[in-house]
Design a protein around this motif. Structure first.
Motif, PDB file in Angstrom:
ATOM      1  N   TYR A 479       0.816  -1.210   0.000  1.00 20.19           N
ATOM      2  CA  TYR A 479       0.000   0.000   0.000  1.00 20.19           C
ATOM      3  C   TYR A 479       0.848   1.257   0.000  1.00 20.19           C
ATOM      4  O   TYR A 479       1.909   1.302   0.631  1.00 20.19           O
ATOM      5  CB  TYR A 479      -0.891   0.035   1.251  1.00 20.19           C
ATOM      6  N   GLN A 480       0.341   2.266  -0.687  1.00 25.42           N
ATOM      7  CA  GLN A 480       0.953   3.582  -0.601  1.00 25.42           C
ATOM      8  C   GLN A 480       0.571   4.213   0.740  1.00 25.42           C
ATOM      9  O   GLN A 480      -0.363   3.783   1.389  1.00 25.42           O
ATOM     10  CB  GLN A 480       0.447   4.466  -1.753  1.00 25.42           C
ATOM     11  N   ARG A 481       1.308   5.267   1.073  1.00 27.10           N
ATOM     12  CA  ARG A 481       1.039   5.915   2.352  1.00 27.10           C
ATOM     13  C   ARG A 481      -0.409   6.410   2.418  1.00 27.10           C
ATOM     14  O   ARG A 481      -1.067   6.309   3.449  1.00 27.10           O
ATOM     15  CB  ARG A 481       2.020   7.074   2.553  1.00 27.10           C
ATOM     16  N   SER A 482      -0.905   6.890   1.307  1.00 26.41           N
ATOM     17  CA  SER A 482      -2.266   7.429   1.299  1.00 26.41           C
ATOM     18  C   SER A 482      -3.319   6.327   1.399  1.00 26.41           C
ATOM     19  O   SER A 482      -4.496   6.609   1.552  1.00 26.41           O
ATOM     20  CB  SER A 482      -2.492   8.203   0.003  1.00 26.41           C
ATOM     21  N   GLN A 483      -2.883   5.091   1.292  1.00 32.29           N
ATOM     22  CA  GLN A 483      -3.860   3.997   1.275  1.00 32.29           C
ATOM     23  C   GLN A 483      -3.956   3.257   2.605  1.00 32.29           C
ATOM     24  O   GLN A 483      -4.540   2.180   2.666  1.00 32.29           O
ATOM     25  CB  GLN A 483      -3.478   2.991   0.188  1.00 32.29           C
ATOM     26  N   CYS A 484      -3.389   3.830   3.662  1.00 30.68           N
ATOM     27  CA  CYS A 484      -3.373   3.114   4.943  1.00 30.68           C
ATOM     28  C   CYS A 484      -4.789   2.765   5.412  1.00 30.68           C
ATOM     29  O   CYS A 484      -5.022   1.683   5.941  1.00 30.68           O
ATOM     30  CB  CYS A 484      -2.669   3.935   6.011  1.00 30.68           C
ATOM     31  N   GLY A 485      -5.713   3.707   5.209  1.00 28.71           N
ATOM     32  CA  GLY A 485      -7.088   3.433   5.613  1.00 28.71           C
ATOM     33  C   GLY A 485      -7.608   2.193   4.909  1.00 28.71           C
ATOM     34  O   GLY A 485      -8.187   1.295   5.523  1.00 28.71           O
ATOM     35  N   GLY A 486      -7.368   2.126   3.614  1.00 23.63           N
ATOM     36  CA  GLY A 486      -7.804   0.972   2.830  1.00 23.63           C
ATOM     37  C   GLY A 486      -7.093  -0.297   3.257  1.00 23.63           C
ATOM     38  O   GLY A 486      -7.686  -1.378   3.271  1.00 23.63           O
ATOM     39  N   ALA A 487      -5.824  -0.161   3.617  1.00 22.61           N
ATOM     40  CA  ALA A 487      -5.064  -1.325   4.070  1.00 22.61           C
ATOM     41  C   ALA A 487      -5.717  -1.906   5.313  1.00 22.61           C
ATOM     42  O   ALA A 487      -5.879  -3.126   5.448  1.00 22.61           O
ATOM     43  CB  ALA A 487      -3.618  -0.932   4.363  1.00 22.61           C
ATOM     44  N   CYS A 488      -6.114  -1.026   6.213  1.00 28.85           N
ATOM     45  CA  CYS A 488      -6.744  -1.505   7.447  1.00 28.85           C
ATOM     46  C   CYS A 488      -8.129  -2.094   7.143  1.00 28.85           C
ATOM     47  O   CYS A 488      -8.527  -3.093   7.745  1.00 28.85           O
ATOM     48  CB  CYS A 488      -6.843  -0.389   8.472  1.00 28.85           C
ATOM     49  N   ALA A 489      -8.849  -1.474   6.207  1.00 34.58           N
ATOM     50  CA  ALA A 489     -10.154  -2.025   5.830  1.00 34.58           C
ATOM     51  C   ALA A 489      -9.974  -3.450   5.303  1.00 34.58           C
ATOM     52  O   ALA A 489     -10.757  -4.349   5.629  1.00 34.58           O
ATOM     53  CB  ALA A 489     -10.833  -1.140   4.794  1.00 34.58           C
ATOM     54  N   ASP A 490      -8.928  -3.661   4.508  1.00 32.21           N
ATOM     55  CA  ASP A 490      -8.651  -5.018   4.018  1.00 32.21           C
ATOM     56  C   ASP A 490      -8.351  -5.967   5.177  1.00 32.21           C
ATOM     57  O   ASP A 490      -8.791  -7.115   5.183  1.00 32.21           O
ATOM     58  CB  ASP A 490      -7.458  -5.008   3.056  1.00 32.21           C
ATOM     59  N   ALA A 491      -7.581  -5.461   6.152  1.00 35.26           N
ATOM     60  CA  ALA A 491      -7.246  -6.307   7.302  1.00 35.26           C
ATOM     61  C   ALA A 491      -8.499  -6.636   8.106  1.00 35.26           C
ATOM     62  O   ALA A 491      -8.683  -7.768   8.561  1.00 35.26           O
ATOM     63  CB  ALA A 491      -6.200  -5.617   8.183  1.00 35.26           C
ATOM     64  N   CYS A 492      -9.382  -5.649   8.258  1.00 34.95           N
ATOM     65  CA  CYS A 492     -10.634  -5.879   8.989  1.00 34.95           C
ATOM     66  C   CYS A 492     -11.437  -6.972   8.283  1.00 34.95           C
ATOM     67  O   CYS A 492     -12.003  -7.858   8.909  1.00 34.95           O
ATOM     68  CB  CYS A 492     -11.490  -4.611   9.023  1.00 34.95           C
ATOM     69  N   LYS A 493     -11.472  -6.879   6.964  1.00 33.93           N
ATOM     70  CA  LYS A 493     -12.267  -7.821   6.201  1.00 33.93           C
ATOM     71  C   LYS A 493     -11.706  -9.225   6.332  1.00 33.93           C
ATOM     72  O   LYS A 493     -12.434 -10.200   6.502  1.00 33.93           O
ATOM     73  CB  LYS A 493     -12.292  -7.398   4.736  1.00 33.93           C
ATOM     74  N   GLU A 494     -10.401  -9.303   6.298  1.00 38.94           N
ATOM     75  CA  GLU A 494      -9.802 -10.618   6.402  1.00 38.94           C
ATOM     76  C   GLU A 494     -10.034 -11.215   7.792  1.00 38.94           C
ATOM     77  O   GLU A 494     -10.293 -12.407   7.937  1.00 38.94           O
ATOM     78  CB  GLU A 494      -8.308 -10.521   6.117  1.00 38.94           C
ATOM     79  N   GLN A 495      -9.945 -10.356   8.798  1.00 38.01           N
ATOM     80  CA  GLN A 495     -10.243 -10.828  10.146  1.00 38.01           C
ATOM     81  C   GLN A 495     -11.686 -11.329  10.216  1.00 38.01           C
ATOM     82  O   GLN A 495     -11.967 -12.370  10.817  1.00 38.01           O
ATOM     83  CB  GLN A 495     -10.043  -9.695  11.162  1.00 38.01           C
ATOM     84  N   TYR A 496     -12.571 -10.595   9.565  1.00 36.81           N
ATOM     85  CA  TYR A 496     -13.970 -11.013   9.556  1.00 36.81           C
ATOM     86  C   TYR A 496     -14.121 -12.391   8.905  1.00 36.81           C
ATOM     87  O   TYR A 496     -14.795 -13.277   9.430  1.00 36.81           O
ATOM     88  CB  TYR A 496     -14.822  -9.977   8.818  1.00 36.81           C
ATOM     89  N   GLU A 497     -13.466 -12.574   7.777  1.00 32.66           N
ATOM     90  CA  GLU A 497     -13.584 -13.856   7.086  1.00 32.66           C
ATOM     91  C   GLU A 497     -13.031 -15.000   7.933  1.00 32.66           C
ATOM     92  O   GLU A 497     -13.642 -16.061   8.048  1.00 32.66           O
ATOM     93  CB  GLU A 497     -12.843 -13.791   5.741  1.00 32.66           C
ATOM     94  N   ASP A 498     -11.864 -14.751   8.569  1.00 33.45           N
ATOM     95  CA  ASP A 498     -11.296 -15.790   9.434  1.00 33.45           C
ATOM     96  C   ASP A 498     -12.212 -16.053  10.625  1.00 33.45           C
ATOM     97  O   ASP A 498     -12.367 -17.175  11.084  1.00 33.45           O
ATOM     98  CB  ASP A 498      -9.915 -15.366   9.944  1.00 33.45           C
ATOM     99  N   CYS A 499     -12.803 -14.970  11.123  1.00 31.81           N
ATOM    100  CA  CYS A 499     -13.696 -15.083  12.275  1.00 31.81           C
ATOM    101  C   CYS A 499     -14.863 -16.017  11.938  1.00 31.81           C
ATOM    102  O   CYS A 499     -15.202 -16.912  12.715  1.00 31.81           O
ATOM    103  CB  CYS A 499     -14.187 -13.684  12.643  1.00 31.81           C
ATOM    104  N   VAL A 500     -15.427 -15.819  10.751  1.00 37.26           N
ATOM    105  CA  VAL A 500     -16.554 -16.661  10.342  1.00 37.26           C
ATOM    106  C   VAL A 500     -16.072 -18.088  10.043  1.00 37.26           C
ATOM    107  O   VAL A 500     -16.657 -19.068  10.498  1.00 37.26           O
ATOM    108  CB  VAL A 500     -17.267 -16.066   9.114  1.00 37.26           C
ATOM    109  N   ASP A 501     -14.958 -18.188   9.294  1.00 30.77           N
ATOM    110  CA  ASP A 501     -14.479 -19.508   8.871  1.00 30.77           C
ATOM    111  C   ASP A 501     -13.954 -20.344  10.027  1.00 30.77           C
ATOM    112  O   ASP A 501     -14.000 -21.564   9.972  1.00 30.77           O
ATOM    113  CB  ASP A 501     -13.349 -19.367   7.843  1.00 30.77           C
ATOM    114  N   VAL A 502     -13.408 -19.698  11.028  1.00 32.65           N
ATOM    115  CA  VAL A 502     -12.793 -20.458  12.108  1.00 32.65           C
ATOM    116  C   VAL A 502     -13.656 -20.432  13.371  1.00 32.65           C
ATOM    117  O   VAL A 502     -14.057 -21.475  13.881  1.00 32.65           O
ATOM    118  CB  VAL A 502     -11.376 -19.934  12.424  1.00 32.65           C
ATOM    119  N   TYR A 503     -13.951 -19.223  13.849  1.00 33.04           N
ATOM    120  CA  TYR A 503     -14.675 -19.152  15.112  1.00 33.04           C
ATOM    121  C   TYR A 503     -16.127 -19.626  14.956  1.00 33.04           C
ATOM    122  O   TYR A 503     -16.574 -20.547  15.647  1.00 33.04           O
ATOM    123  CB  TYR A 503     -14.633 -17.735  15.683  1.00 33.04           C
TER     124      TYR A 503
END
Ligand SMILES: *[C@@H]1O[C@H](CO)[C@@H](O)[C@H](O)[C@H]1NC(C)=O
Ligand SMILES: *[C@@H]1O[C@H](CO)[C@@H](O)[C@H](O)[C@H]1NC(C)=O
Ligand SMILES: *[C@@H]1O[C@H](CO)[C@@H](O)[C@H](O)[C@H]1NC(C)=O
Ligand SMILES: *[C@@H]1O[C@H](CO)[C@@H](O)[C@H](O)[C@H]1NC(C)=O
Length: 574
Positions: A479-503
């Motif tokens: 990610y570019q510096r200006s994309q940090c917000g988007g980077a975190c949104a991607d991380a949130c989404k991935e956490q969500y997917e793992d949360c559903v798939d695992v928990y």
């Protein structure tokens, strides 16, 4: 073409604009859904807005699929893309159709797709709604008195300020909501009218007596109360297949085959490791991993996932590097290990923490990888590496790959360091007292992937940040510096997917493990492995998913403002 006619009709009712919207964003629909159909190119005249809801999803990676998922998640009928990828959603399209050729800008996230023009929208329609024309205000059913105006926001997002409060009746409000294509309608405090695509989840039914205000325009009717809505819903205006809809299973699902005893492949023995012993030196000038290792290709194994080998260490500093390398791989384990072995990823995460503790413990006899291996061998992988040479230089590498008995050291003309970023996330784990998650205790114990400095030298100038979700750093998203917000949104989404798939999946299987057929081990071993991790997981599948979702929404909110300012300022200073 029916869709087009529908929208022409919609455009005709465009004079009813919603003056005020207090939309609370819902997550995109992550389940498979029937794709939206392209419905033409429309002009935004600005008043009213062509589609009222602007998605906060980043426009720089926008595609038709992403935008329609946003709108599907919010329960909207239409999705619109404008100006290279800004995504909007709505229940009606409030603007005139124009020639398709006016939609000519490529989408940022997929240049073969079209994302409207300047104030021109490429419009897509969810085909799982019935036409609004078929619905009248008679179709709205009263569902009772409900709370409104919680500290978080309104129960229904679209306030109909174009209606005169002094003369409001139930019919006028229902008509406004029907014309707007909204399934939910509510009157409040005698003279207010609200419409909504969805009902906010913190709204609850209260005794009918709390809706005690007569309608200003017809005292014989009740129009809510103080922060109380007299609520109506027209099911006909909701999608027949909302996000998460599963088609009914065909009738052939009578009973499981009674004798499922033929357990064929013993999963263990089949693939004995006959890996050719070519020393895979992980050297590439860009990777900046100029370590030459006699590799255990799979150092720590969890199901279908294998860790990438940790660098050797012989002091506290290099030990911490190994810990970082380890911790940055945890997210990829959750993503790839597969059920039920994915539960072993919790052990892997703990094993990484153990390395950190070991580094700090000033072990007698020196801080060495071999020593730690003796105490806590990595699980599942082959023997520890025998020969390791680590160099702390990187770039133009001239390593030759040899047999395992030869260790070649990299010579480099560059003096730049090879930092291994510390696994400190620039994104924030959200907290909720109600659901009990917070920093250090995410739902199900599943952390979000770490977003931190990019470890690759030649990438770094343009993309200082990286989301670590693969054992191979080159495959991680940067990610570019200006994309940090988007980077975190991607991380949130991935956490969500793992949360559903695992928990959530763990919670579900807990109750049904006897029927599980995908487990490779015997029933008892499997039950034991699952039980060990899940005995504290007392959510139902549904409530687990709900928690995951709540965390995801909070995560997006919490991380909206993340800028990465002051983080990763220099490549070797990460
Ligand atoms: C880009 O869009 C086209 C057309 O919708 C699609 O076929 C293709 O798979 C997309 N590419 C990617 C990388 O998603
Ligand atoms: C060492 O490597 C050389 C060249 O790759 C090979 O010919 C030789 O058999 C190897 N010796 C051992 C002991 O593996
Ligand atoms: C799960 O258990 C914890 C304590 O062990 C308890 O506080 C919580 O309410 C339980 N949750 C559910 C959904 O039963
Ligand atoms: C439900 O409401 C809570 C509290 O208002 C909020 O934090 C959460 O994100 C909401 N979840 C969903 C799925 O809408």
């Amino acid at each position: 073409m029916a869709a087009l006619r529908t929208m022409a009709a919609m455009a005709a009712v465009a004079l009813v604009g919603h003056v005020q919207a207090t939309e609370r964003p819902l997550p995109p629909c992550l389940d498979p859904f029937q794709p939206f159909v392209y419905s033409g190119c429309f002009q935004d005249t600005g008043s009213p807005q062509i589609l009222p809801y602007r998605s906060s999803a980043p426009s720089d990676t926008m595609t038709v699929e992403k935008c329609t998922a946003e709108c599907k998640g919010g329960g909207y009928r239409y999705a619109g893309l404008v100006y290279y990828g800004v995504c909007y959603c709505g229940q009606t399209v409030n603007g005139p159709a124009v020639a398709d050729s006016e939609c000519k800008l490529p989408c940022n996230g997929n240049s073969t797709q079209t994302c409207g023009g300047d104030d021109i929208f490429s419009v897509w329609t969810d085909p799982t709604f019935e036409p609004v024309e078929d619905v009248t205000i008679e179709d709205y059913d009263p569902i009772g008195c409900y709370t409104d105006d919680s500290p978080v926001g309104r129960a229904l997002a679209y306030r109909q300020d174009q209606l005169d409060g002094a003369t409001l009746t139930t019919e006028k409000c229902l008509q406004a909501c029907r014309d707007g294509g909204f399934p939910f309608a509510g009157t409040e405090f005698g003279g207010e009218c609200y419409c909504g695509t969805v009902l906010a989840n913190d709204t609850s039914a209260v005794p009918a007596g709390e809706c005690d205000k007569p309608c200003n325009g017809n005292p014989a009717q009740t129009c809510g109360g103080s922060a109380r809505l007299t609520l109506f819903v027209a099911d006909e205006l909701q999608s027949l297949q909302p996000c998460g809809y599963e088609p009914p299973v065909s009738s052939s699902t009578a009973l499981p085959p009674s004798s499922s005893t033929s357990t064929s492949v013993p999963p263990e023995s089949s693939t004995s490791s006959t890996t050719p012993i070519t020393s895979t030196t992980t050297t590439s000038s860009s990777a900046c991993v100029s370590t030459t290792v006699v590799p255990p290709e799979c150092e720590y194994k969890c199901g279908k996932w294998c860790s990438s080998p940790l660098p050797d260490w012989d002091d506290v500093k290099t030990c911490k590097n190994a810990w970082s390398t380890c911790a940055l791989q945890v997210a990829s384990c959750f993503k790839h290990a597969g059920w039920p072995d994915v539960l072993d990823c919790f052990d892997f995460g703990e094993w990484c923490s153990d390395i950190s503790k070991y580094c700090d413990s000033k072990p007698w006899g020196g801080c060495r990888k071999g020593d730690f291996w003796g105490k806590k061998p990595p699980r599942g992988g082959p023997k520890p590496p025998t020969t390791i040479t680590i160099t702390t230089t990187c770039a133009p590498a001239t390593t030759t790959t040899n047999g395992p008995n030869t260790t070649t050291t990299t010579k480099s003309s560059s003096t730049s360091k090879c930092p291994i970023p510390t696994p400190t996330n620039i994104c924030v784990q959200p907290s909720s007292k109600h659901y009990g998650y917070g920093p250090g205790k995410p739902v199900g114990g599943i952390e979000m992937p770490v977003v931190t400095c990019n470890d690759l030298a030649d990438d770094w100038p343009r993309y200082p940040f990286k989301g670590y979700n693969d054992v191979d750093s080159r495959k991680c998203r940067k990610y570019q510096r200006s994309q940090c917000g988007g980077a975190c949104a991607d991380a949130c989404k991935e956490q969500y997917e793992d949360c559903v798939d695992v928990y959530a999946e763990g919670c579900r299987r807990k109750g049904h493990r006897g029927r599980d057929t995908s487990a490779s081990a015997s029933y008892f071993e499997f039950a034991h492995a699952v039980e060990k991790r899940t005995y504290r997981w007392n959510d139902s599948y549904g409530s687990a998913v709900y928690k995951c979702k709540a965390q995801y929404i909070d995560c997006l909110k919490e991380n909206k403002g993340v800028t990465g300012a002051g983080k990763c300022p220099k490549w070797d200073g990460c």
